[in-house]
Design a protein around this motif. Structure first.
Motif, mmCIF file in Angstrom:
data_model
loop_
_atom_site.group_PDB
_atom_site.id
_atom_site.type_symbol
_atom_site.label_atom_id
_atom_site.label_comp_id
_atom_site.label_asym_id
_atom_site.label_seq_id
_atom_site.Cartn_x
_atom_site.Cartn_y
_atom_site.Cartn_z
ATOM 1 N N TRP A 172 2.963 3.523 -1.167
ATOM 2 C CA TRP A 172 2.366 3.647 0.159
ATOM 3 C C TRP A 172 3.251 4.378 1.155
ATOM 4 N N ASN A 173 4.555 4.461 0.908
ATOM 5 C CA ASN A 173 5.442 4.955 1.962
ATOM 6 C C ASN A 173 5.305 6.454 2.207
ATOM 7 N N ASP A 190 -2.825 3.708 -3.793
ATOM 8 C CA ASP A 190 -2.195 2.484 -3.333
ATOM 9 C C ASP A 190 -3.161 1.740 -2.408
ATOM 10 N N SER A 191 -3.140 0.428 -2.469
ATOM 11 C CA SER A 191 -4.089 -0.377 -1.702
ATOM 12 C C SER A 191 -3.916 -0.221 -0.195
ATOM 13 N N GLN A 192 -2.720 0.166 0.257
ATOM 14 C CA GLN A 192 -2.481 0.334 1.682
ATOM 15 C C GLN A 192 -2.926 1.706 2.178
ATOM 16 N N THR A 193 -2.909 2.710 1.323
ATOM 17 C CA THR A 193 -3.046 4.089 1.806
ATOM 18 C C THR A 193 -4.058 4.920 1.009
ATOM 19 N N PRO A 194 -5.230 4.394 0.668
ATOM 20 C CA PRO A 194 -6.160 5.198 -0.141
ATOM 21 C C PRO A 194 -6.774 6.365 0.616
ATOM 22 N N LEU A 195 -6.956 6.234 1.929
ATOM 23 C CA LEU A 195 -7.660 7.272 2.678
ATOM 24 C C LEU A 195 -6.893 8.582 2.697
ATOM 25 N N THR A 196 -5.578 8.519 2.798
ATOM 26 C CA THR A 196 -4.769 9.740 2.803
ATOM 27 C C THR A 196 -4.915 10.482 1.482
#
Length: 527
Positions: A169-170, A195-201
């Motif tokens: 995610w980082n 990654d579950s935190q950052t799928p939209l990117t």
């Protein structure tokens, strides 16, 4: 709806940044396999819910892999020059949509605008680099044969087939997409686990690639916790590119070994900086701030420990503390912030835990040292510690937050010994006014990349040079020739101009001829 949010956060939906509307979000999420199971991460700036994301299960992973494999056969037959052109168009699309990508990254990670912009620029450079050098790196080469003039040998590069990319995610653009690009140029299909935190990117980048001409079936994205679908991804692919923790990397390595498939793993780091007696103190302090606190310290190649020659120590520490205190911290989608938020409650807990443990055991906080709930739920001051000892968690464990420890050393030898302690070997930095001296020290440090008179950026920006870790910081390399040929299988093709039979009675004669040729340096001349 199941939530991934930490306990105590509200249930309000996060307000998207300007320019990120419902139509775009819907278009991004429709790229994932449909699922009734939808989960939300949290916007670090506010703690509010990000859009709910369809969660893939192992069956969806297998179906996505089948679709990608079917597309890969035709893509592998596409001339590499045509594949390069698609990637170059992708680079232009990234440039055109830089603002949108920065907005999404900040929304999902909480990083400062400047660090999001640097990340977009990094992926543009990767796409441009492999869009111009892929064919050269993959070009067949001639190899020495046993009978020159009669037998020719050529080495070609066949794509692995389906490459699995699992990124953290980082850096949801640079690490996730930067590893996809050379895999595609090499003729592979890709299965990415968002990654579950950052799928939209990641989904935004994938959409831009398809709009630029990449066959949509060729790059598949699935979403869900690694514990649920990670094994399914590994079981479905022919090669794995992973960036993340050493613990997870070990598990992935074991799974790949069981399947006899390759993997490149960039893992943890506790990266050192050495400040020599003759260093430019002002430049070293500025470089340290950048290397320690970029992305709120959530950077695998960031600096977490600094060894300073005793003659330079007072001046360097004063300059480091002064610059750290000047950092502007807070949320916001403009360039007037130097450091943003931590991304998850887990990272905040680790950061706070390391600082509190160190202070309890006698460390000195030179600046910072506390969370900043007044700015947002996951903010923490950039922190400089002194008097750190081996019994403290922060001494050897990776913090992955805005915390750095400074140590006084007697000479260069002591600095090198200290820098080489621990299990990791990812990145390092050396500061000296004498570049030759700096390079000599760099060669003694166990690290995949060492930056002389720079904190971290020079090595990662040198796209023609390989980047990766030693020791438990990983195996394999990204960037350069190594970064693309890792996604291929070398194939040797020999050809005889005149068919030759090798009956038993000729074996001794042939060996004698080879021996004479070797002595005469005909076959394998020395350089």
């Amino acid at each position: 709806m199941t939530s991934l949010a930490p306990t105590g956060f509200g249930e309000r939906s996060a307000t998207p940044p300007p320019g990120i509307g419902p139509a775009l979000l819907d278009a991004l999420l429709r790229q994932l396999p449909p699922s009734a199971d939808r989960r939300s991460a949290r916007a670090p700036f506010t703690g509010d819910r990000l859009p709910a994301v369809p969660q893939s299960d192992p069956l969806a992973v297998a179906a996505a892999a089948t679709t990608a494999r079917a597309a890969q056969a035709r893509w592998a037959e596409t001339p590499v020059g045509d594949r390069e052109r698609v990637v170059r168009r992708f680079a232009r699309a990234l440039i055109a949509h830089e603002r949108e990508l920065c907005d999404l990254m900040q929304w999902e990670t909480g990083k400062a605008r400047v660090h999001a912009a640097i990340e977009v620029q990094g992926v543009i450079q990767v796409a441009t680099y492999y869009g111009r050098t892929g064919a050269r790196h993959l070009e067949p080469r001639r190899a020495a044969s046993a009978v020159p003039g009669v037998v020719t040998a050529r080495v070609t590069h066949r794509p692995k087939g389906l490459v699995g990319v699992i990124a953290p995610w980082n850096y949801p653009l640079f690490l996730a997409v930067g590893d996809v690009i050379p895999a595609l140029v090499a003729g592979n299909a890709v299965l990415s686990k968002a990654d579950s935190q950052t799928p939209l990117t990641l989904l935004s980048a994938r959409k831009l690639a398809v709009d630029a001409g990449l066959p949509a079936a060729l790059w598949q994205v699935v979403a869900g916790p690694g514990s649920r679908i990670g094994p399914a991804v590994i079981d479905a692919v022919d090669y794995v590119s992973f960036t993340g923790s050493t613990a997870t990397g070990r598990d992935i390595g074991r799974r790949c070994a069981d399947r006899l498939i390759g993997a490149s793993l960039e893992l943890g780091g506790k990266n050192p900086m050495i400040v020599c007696a003759d260093a430019d103190i002002e430049a070293a302090a500025t470089g340290a701030v950048q290397a320690c606190f970029s992305n709120a310290g959530q950077m695998c190649i960031g600096i977490e420990r600094i060894y300073v020659h005793q003659d330079a120590y007072p001046r360097f520490v004063a300059a480091l503390v002064e610059r750290t205190r000047r950092l502007r911290i807070g949320p916001g989608y403009t360039y007037d912030v130097d450091m943003g938020s931590l991304t998850s409650e887990r990272q905040l807990e680790t950061t706070v835990g390391h600082v509190e443990d160190a202070v309890t055991k006698g460390a000195t906080v030179l600046t910072g040292g506390r969370p900043r709930p007044d700015l947002g739920p996951l903010f923490h001051d950039p922190t400089v510690l002194a008097d750190v000892t081996e019994d403290m968690l922060v001494f050897a464990e990776e913090t992955f937050g805005p915390v750095v420890s400074v140590y006084r050393v007697d000479d260069d030898d002591a600095a090198v010994r200290a820098a080489n302690t621990g299990e990791y070997g990812l990145s390092a930095s050396v500061w000296s006014r004498d570049p030759k001296r700096g390079r000599a020290i760099a060669q003694r440090i166990v690290a995949g990349s060492v930056n002389v008179n720079d904190g971290y950026l020079s090595a990662i920006a040198a796209l023609g040079a390989p980047m990766g870790g030693m020791r438990t910081s990983g195996i394999g390399r990204r960037h350069g020739r190594e970064g693309i040929v890792r996604y291929t299988e070398p194939q040797t093709i020999t050809s005889q101009r005149i068919p030759i039979a090798y009956p038993d009675r000729f074996r001794a004669t042939l060996l004698h001829a080879l021996n004479l040729g070797n002595r005469a340096k005909l076959f394998f001349p020395r350089r």
